[in-house]
Design an enzyme around this catalytic site. Structure first.
Site: not given
Ligand code: NAD
Length: 452
Positions: A241, A207
């Site tokens: 998002c 997602e």
């Molecule tokens: P992110 O990808 O930075 O983090 C998401 C998760 O991944 C967190 O739990 C984090 O701990 C983990 N993570 C971060 N870096 C990592 C790595 N290098 N290796 C493994 N795990 C890692 O995203 P975010 O900043 O939390 O969220 C923002 C993004 O999420 C935006 O792009 C937004 O559009 C998207 N989003 C999508 C939805 C949806 O339902 N489609 C909902 C909310 C947010």
């Protein structure tokens, strides 16, 4: 991490989660725990980014409760064996599809709606009869702690367990042999998760995000449209998002659009005190957003305060697709407005970009509505509305291409965490020799007749 996964695998093999009543009881228990601890949930999220209890209820807990209620009501039906027709070559026989849980699933969530984005996939996973490990985002620290505290205190860790942490912990988790990984977050991390999962042949749902366009045509109800757009854009200070990322507005209505947008922002009085605004999640994100604002393009707003991590609702004009702000998902309270003259050219522009998670159209023109439905590729969207499609659990929610793969909510969530096992069930009182040796001409004629 391996121990956690192994213990959940053993629990899953005990077959307890196959019992639909067990699942319903666990979901009800989850709801009770959340209800009993609502005040603590409000306090935690407020300390993370000043999200009010009103907004937390409306934009997070209400959807979780709704999904739990729906799952409890429908899970018996969803998990029933489904009859299928039997093809002529296999007659006499019964054919059916048995919904089967996948096993042990990992849910990784993002920070922007920390309760809802963590718990809704967990609800679907449990409803489908899986065990689950939840890894909430570490950025809203208190929200992550309270989820861990409430769940780990009240649930058997062999069934449902919260693991807190950032990159090291998540890296360790995604390298375990789960039966499914459900990830919500950025495209960049989505790729990391997908790659790690592939090594163990673990299926994934991603997602992700993207740049969601909102189109305003010359023939639209501008007043209502702008009101809905402004609410959707500045909800959660744009950290949503499915928020409209930018607006494409027809040249003939641009002036009026901007006037109404400013008036709507002023009427809304976005502030923490009014329970309708939140902080930017951390220093890194506020600095990123400030860098995206070109001072020359600020039409309205533009003010910010680093200390309180606040950015005023901001509108940018004279923006082009080449500008810096149009190269990445904004995920904050900044709204670029781009004018267009020809709707086909505007649609072609959207189609030339990666498929977004959401797309919105404000119009009364049925021809343009048809183009929107059939010509543009996006995860999901709305006509004359924005963001609200998310809370209709009868609609699948998910992206396409770079905005994600797979969908959930309501029955789609149940399906996401279910394997549909097919069974052909034949009686032994009848046996045709048609498939057996010798392969005679007469048999071939008969097979051809039956098949063709
Ligand atoms: P992110 O990808 O930075 O983090 C998401 C998760 O991944 C967190 O739990 C984090 O701990 C983990 N993570 C971060 N870096 C990592 C790595 N290098 N290796 C493994 N795990 C890692 O995203 P975010 O900043 O939390 O969220 C923002 C993004 O999420 C935006 O792009 C937004 O559009 C998207 N989003 C999508 C939805 C949806 O339902 N489609 C909902 C909310 C947010």
């Amino acid at each position: 991490m391996k121990k956690i996964v192994d213990s959940q695998k053993a629990f899953f093999r005990s077959n307890q989660t196959r019992d639909v009543h067990f699942r319903i009881n666990q979901l009800k228990k989850l709801k009770n725990i959340l209800k009993e601890n609502e005040q603590d949930l409000y306090k935690s999220i407020y300390s993370d980014f000043k999200k009010s209890s009103y907004e937390t209820y409306v934009s997070e807990l209400a959807h979780v409760y709704h999904e739990i209620n729906m799952a409890c009501k429908k899970v018996k039906k969803w998990s029933r064996i489904k009859k299928a027709k039997t093809n002529i070559m296999n007659l006499p026989a019964k054919s059916y599809v048995v919904p089967q849980p996948l096993g042990v699933v990992l849910v990784i969530s993002s920070w922007n709606f920390p309760y809802m984005l963590s718990l809704v996939p967990v609800v679907s996973a449990l409803a489908a009869g899986n065990t689950a490990v939840l890894k909430p985002s570490e950025l809203p620290e208190s929200s992550s702690h309270i989820l861990a505290q409430l769940i780990n205190k009240n649930f058997n860790p062999e069934y449902l367990k919260v693991v807190e942490g950032g990159i090291p912990e998540t890296t360790e988790l995604i390298n375990q042999k789960f039966d499914k990984i459900f990830f919500t977050g950025s495209i960049a991390v989505g790729k990391i998760v997908y790659e790690a999962a592939a090594k163990n042949m673990v299926p994934v749902t991603l997602e992700l995000g993207g740049k969601n366009p909102a189109i305003f045509t010359e023939n639209c109800n501008l007043k209502t449209g702008v009101k809905r757009l402004i609410w959707a854009k500045f909800l959660n200070a744009g950290q949503t998002c499915v928020a409209p990322d930018y607006v494409l507005v027809h040249k003939s209505v641009k002036k009026e659009f901007l006037k109404l947008a400013i008036s709507e922002i002023e009427k809304s009085r976005f502030s923490y005190e009014n329970s309708n605004y939140v902080q930017i999640i951390n220093d890194q994100h506020i600095k990123r957003l400030i860098r995206l604002m070109d001072q020359m393009q600020i039409h309205y707003g533009g003010g910010y305060d680093l200390e309180s991590r606040h950015i005023d609702p901001t509108i940018l004009t004279e923006v082009t697709f080449e500008d810096h702000i149009m190269q990445e998902e904004i995920f904050g309270p900044i709204l670029p407005v781009i004018e267009y003259e020809n709707i086909d050219a505007a649609i072609a522009q959207i189609k030339s970009k990666p498929s977004p998670l959401a797309c919105y159209l404000f119009t009364n023109d049925s021809t343009i509505k048809n183009k929107f439905r059939h010509e543009i590729s996006f995860g999901g969207g709305a006509i004359n509305e924005a963001v609200m499609q998310f809370i209709n659990s009868n609609l699948p929610f998910g992206g396409i291409g770079p905005s994600g793969m797979g969908s959930y909510h309501g029955e789609y969530g149940f399906k996401n965490f279910t394997h549909y096992k097919s069974i052909l069930d034949r009686p032994t009182w009848f046996e045709s020799n048609i498939k057996y040796f010798p392969h005679t001409k007469a048999k071939l004629i008969l097979i051809k007749k039956l098949v063709e």
